[in-house]
Design an enzyme around this catalytic site. Sequence first.
Site: not given
Length: 382
Positions: A129, A339, A366
Site C-alpha cells: 500500500l 529503567q 498501520e
Amino acid sequence: MATTVDRLLPTEDAEALLELTSELCAKELAPQVADLEEKAEFPEAAYRLLGRSGLLSLPFDEQYGGAAQPYEVYLQVIEEIASAWPSVGVGTSVHTLTASVVAANGSPEQCAEWLPRMLSGDWLGAYCLSEPQAGSDVSGIATRAVREGDEYVVKGTKSWISNGSCADYYILFARTSEDPKAGLSAFIVPAGTEGMSFGAPEKKMGLACDVTTQVLFDGARIPASQLIGAEGQGMKVALSALDAGRLGIAAVGTGIAQAALALAVDYANERQQFGRSIGEFQGLQFLLADMAAEVERARATYLLAARLKDAGRPFSRQASIAKLTGSDAAMRVTTDAVQVFGGNGYTRDYPVERLMRDAKVTQIFEGTNQIQRMVIGRDLLR
C-alpha cells in the site's frame, strides 16, 4: 518469566490453541530471537512452523483451510507470538491482513483459487500500500495499473513493505484512474511476477527480522482475473482491511509490553541493592504497577474491538483506540522496563533494550498514532 497472562477464552479449543502457541513460542521461537535479530535474517523456518501448526490461518473459513476462530482468539495468539518475537508477530499480522482482503472482497472463484494457498502455511503474504510519498495519505498513491487487453501493466514503487522480498504473494494497490478516491484498485500478485523487483532491506531501529523493502514494478503484467473486486474499489478495500490490521498491531504492541513487564518483574525480584531486592522498594513497586496497568488496558481495548468485529458490529473507532493504546503502552512499558534494569537495560546483553527499539515503530505503521486520533475524533463528531 514470573508474570503470566490470565486469559478469559471463549472455548476449550481456544484454551488449547493458546497453550500450543505458548509452548511453540517458549520452546521453538524464543531461543532463536537474539541471534537472528542480531543478524537481521528473515525467519523463514519460524513462519513454516507456525504454518504447519495452523497459526497462519486462524480467523478464516474452514472451507478454505482456515480454523474459523473468532478474532478475539486470533489476536491473543498474535499477542503471544509477539511477546516472544515481535518481528514474527508483525509478519503474522501482515499475512492475515493480506488474506483477509481476498476473503472479504474476492469473488467466489478467486477465494477458491487463492485462499487455500494463502492459508496452507506454505505461502506468506505482503501488503503493498505505502509509497515514498504516500503513507497515511492513501489518496496520494501514484503507482499505476493500465489495462491492456486481459492484463494490467503496472509501474511504480511501493515502500516499507513488511515481508518485502521474502513473501510468496503481494496484495497490490495501484491507481487505475485519476479519481483521488475512486481511482484505486487492488490486485493479487504472486512472487516471481516478471517486472517486479525489490530494493535492499531497510536498516531499521528495531524489528530487524521483519524484512522491510521497497517493491518495484516496472512494466509488470498482471492478469485481469487477479483484480480484486471491481476497478475503483481499492480505497474501500484498503481502509476496511486496515481496521483489522490495526487490531493486529494493537495485539503486537500488547505482546511487547507484556514481555517487557515480565522481564522487569523477574529482574526486580532478583536484583539486590542495599541488602534486599529492588522490588521491595515502594518506588519500584509503583513503577511496575503502572506498567501492569498499561498492559491490562491495552489488552482490554483490543479485546473489546475484536468482540465487536466478531459480533458483526462497527469497530473502526475501537480499532483505532486499540492501536493507539497498545502501541503507546508498548513504548511506555519498554521504556520503564529499561529503567528498572538500570545500566544493564541500556546494553544489548538484556532483551529489554531490543524490546524498546521494537516498540517504537508500532506507533508509526498501520497509520500513525496521530492519524488514529483523527479517526477517533471524526467518528465521535460524526
